[in-house]
Write a protein that holds these residues in place. Structure first.
Motif, PDB file in Angstrom:
ATOM      1  N   CYS A 183       0.750  -1.231  -0.092  1.00  0.00           N
ATOM      2  CA  CYS A 183      -0.092  -0.022   0.054  1.00  0.00           C
ATOM      3  C   CYS A 183       0.891   1.199  -0.015  1.00  0.00           C
ATOM      4  O   CYS A 183       1.807   1.462   0.677  1.00  0.00           O
ATOM      5  N   ASP A 197       7.647  -3.739  -3.053  1.00  0.00           N
ATOM      6  CA  ASP A 197       6.495  -4.345  -3.547  1.00  0.00           C
ATOM      7  C   ASP A 197       6.734  -5.452  -4.426  1.00  0.00           C
ATOM      8  O   ASP A 197       7.523  -5.380  -5.575  1.00  0.00           O
TER       9      ASP A 197
ATOM     10  N   SER B  20       0.825  -1.073  -9.273  1.00  0.00           N
ATOM     11  CA  SER B  20       0.439   0.122  -8.314  1.00  0.00           C
ATOM     12  C   SER B  20      -0.888   0.709  -9.041  1.00  0.00           C
ATOM     13  O   SER B  20      -1.818   0.885  -8.319  1.00  0.00           O
ATOM     14  N   ARG B  23      -3.528  -1.828  -8.461  1.00  0.00           N
ATOM     15  CA  ARG B  23      -4.192  -2.035  -7.033  1.00  0.00           C
ATOM     16  C   ARG B  23      -5.141  -1.060  -6.967  1.00  0.00           C
ATOM     17  O   ARG B  23      -6.160  -0.834  -6.239  1.00  0.00           O
ATOM     18  N   GLU B  27      -9.466  -1.009  -6.293  1.00  0.00           N
ATOM     19  CA  GLU B  27      -9.999  -0.450  -5.351  1.00  0.00           C
ATOM     20  C   GLU B  27     -11.188   0.405  -5.543  1.00  0.00           C
ATOM     21  O   GLU B  27     -12.224   0.327  -5.178  1.00  0.00           O
ATOM     22  N   GLY B 107      -1.924 -12.955  -1.766  1.00  0.00           N
ATOM     23  CA  GLY B 107      -2.120 -12.017  -2.997  1.00  0.00           C
ATOM     24  C   GLY B 107      -1.870 -12.551  -4.104  1.00  0.00           C
ATOM     25  O   GLY B 107      -2.473 -11.992  -5.234  1.00  0.00           O
ATOM     26  N   HIS B 111      -3.011 -11.870  -8.675  1.00  0.00           N
ATOM     27  CA  HIS B 111      -2.168 -11.947  -9.751  1.00  0.00           C
ATOM     28  C   HIS B 111      -2.155 -12.983 -10.712  1.00  0.00           C
ATOM     29  O   HIS B 111      -1.110 -13.202 -11.443  1.00  0.00           O
TER      30      HIS B 111
END
Lengths: 213, 213
Positions: A183, A197, B20, B23, B27, B107, B111
Motif C-alpha cells: 500500500c 512491492d 500500483s 491496485r 479498489e 495476494g 495476480h
DNA sequence: GAATGTGAAATTTTTCACAGCA
DNA sequence: TGCTGTGAAAAATTTCACATTC
C-alpha cells in the motif's frame, strides 16, 4: 512532485547495484582473492565493465591500471556507503507469514540490521520469542519504541492496517519505514518510506513471459 | 551485454508501475467509481499526472477529456498486459521460512498465480500439504514438473543450492524463474530470470537514512 | 599489453508546454 | 474550464571512444 534520482551524492541506480557488488566481493575476500577487475565483476553480474568502473568512481574507489580493484577496499567502501558496517536496530510490525519469515532471515546480520523487537495485534502472540526476537502486543508499540530507540521499522501488517500503523510509527519517532504491505503510505515529510512491492517483480516476469509466447 | 529497457512494446519503467495502478483502480472499482483522472492517480501514487497519461498511452488506453479514464477499462487493460487475468501455474522450490511465507501469501490469486506444487530437500517435509500446496522431495522435481506443465518457478532455496537447482529447473523446461536467493544465476539463454533481491530495497533505505543523518 | 578513468555521444526516461476536445 | 494527448525539451543513465598508467 520531484523525483529522487540521487541519494546524497550517489545516483539511485548506483546504490541499487551496491548490494550485488558487495555480495561478490565479500565472497572473493572469503576465497582469498585480493584484486578483481571491472571486467570480471561485470561478467559475474551481467553488467558492462565501464558501468562498474563508473559506480566505483562514485563511491570514491580508485583501481590500479593493469591490476584491478582491491577487494578489501571495495568491501569496506560499499559497507560504508550503505552504513552496513555497523549494527542498526529495527522493529518489525506484523508477525504474519511474511513477518515471521523476515524474523528468521539470517542475512540481515550481514547487512547490519538487528530486529530487536516485533509487534502484532494478535494477543496470543504477545510474550512469544520468535527467532530470538520478543513479540509484543500493539498496545506496547509506543512505550517499547521509546525505550529501544530504533530508527527503522519493517512494516509487514495487512493492507487494511498499513496506513494507520505507519502513522503511529512516524509519530513515535521512526525515521525510516521499509514497507512490505504493497500500500502507498501517506506520511509527514521527513519520514523515509521504502516500498518493497513484491508484485513489481512478478509483473516484470509476467510481462516478459507473455511477450515471448 | 545489451540491456532490457523494453518488454515487448512497453518501457520497463511503465511495466514496473502497472501493479500500483492496478491496485488503485481495482479498489476504485470496488468502491463503485467509474472514472478517474490522471491527476488523482498521480496524487495517490506520488507520480506526475503526465507520466500516468504516458503510461496509459503505452498500454493503449484513451481517456475522455474533462472526464478522465474509465476505471473498468483500465483494470482490464492492465490485467491483460501482465497476463494477470488468467491463471498461470507455478512451482515453488525451497520450503524454508520465505518459501513458507510465499505459500501462504493470499495476494498471488489477484495476480493470476497458482502455486500448484512445492519441493524441498528435507525428507521430513515431503508429503506435507502447506497452505493447500503439496510438498514433494527434490527427487520428484523432474517427474512432477513433466506432469504439471508449469512454466514458472519460484526459487527460494539457500544460496548454496541456487545455481544447481536453477539449472535443473531450466533443463526440466521451466521458462521463467523468480529468483529470491539473492544469487546471480547463470542459465542457458531463453530462460527468463527475474531477481527479487530484498537487499536492494534495504540498501536504498539505508543509504537514504545515512545521508540524512 | 591490460587494466583504469573520463569526456562525449547515445539512449532512455521524465518533465514541460500547449493544442484539442467535451 | 478541466481534462487528455503529444511533440519538444530536459534530465538521467548507459555506452562509446580513447587517453592514461603500470
Amino acid at each position: 512532485m520531484a523525483y529522487g534520482y540521487r541519494i546524497g551524492s550517489l545516483p539511485l541506480t548506483t546504490v541499487q547495484r551496491l548490494p550485488s557488488y558487495l555480495r561478490v566481493v565479500r565472497e572473493m575476500r572469503r576465497l582469498g582473492r585480493e584484486v578483481v577487475s571491472s571486467a570480471r565483476l561485470g561478467e559475474l553480474l551481467g553488467l558492462e565493465a565501464v558501468q562498474v568502473r563508473k559506480d566505483f568512481g562514485f563511491i570514491g574507489i580508485s583501481g590500479m591500471p593493469k591490476m584491478g580493484y582491491q577487494v578489501e577496499e571495495l568491501v569496506l567502501a560499499i559497507e560504508h556507503c550503505l552504513n552496513w558496517n555497523q549494527v542498526r536496530d529495527a522493529v518489525l510490525v506484523g508477525v504474519g507469514h511474511l513477518g515471521m519469515a523476515l524474523l528468521g532471515y539470517e542475512g540481515f546480520k550481514a547487512h547490519g540490521l538487528d530486529i530487536c523487537a516485533a509487534f502484532d495485534i494478535d494477543p496470543s502472540l504477545a510474550g512469544l520469542v520468535v527467532h530470538d526476537t520478543p513479540v509484543w502486543h500493539m498496545d506496547r508499540l509506543e512505550p517499547e519504541l521509546r525505550s529501544l530507540g530504533a530508527r527503522m521499522a519493517i512494516l509487514t501488517v495487512s493492507p487494511d492496517a498499513a496506513q494507520e500503523v505507519a502513522l503511529r510509527l512516524a509519530r513515535a519517532g521512526i525515521e525510516g519505514i521499509w514497507n512490505f504491505t504493497g500500500c502507498p503510505l501517506d506520511l509527514p515529510p521527513g519520514v523515509i518510506v521504502q516500498d518493497q512491492d513484491i508484485a513489481i517483480g512478478l509483473a516484470v516476469l509476467s510481462a516478459k513471459l507473455s511477450s515471448r509466447a
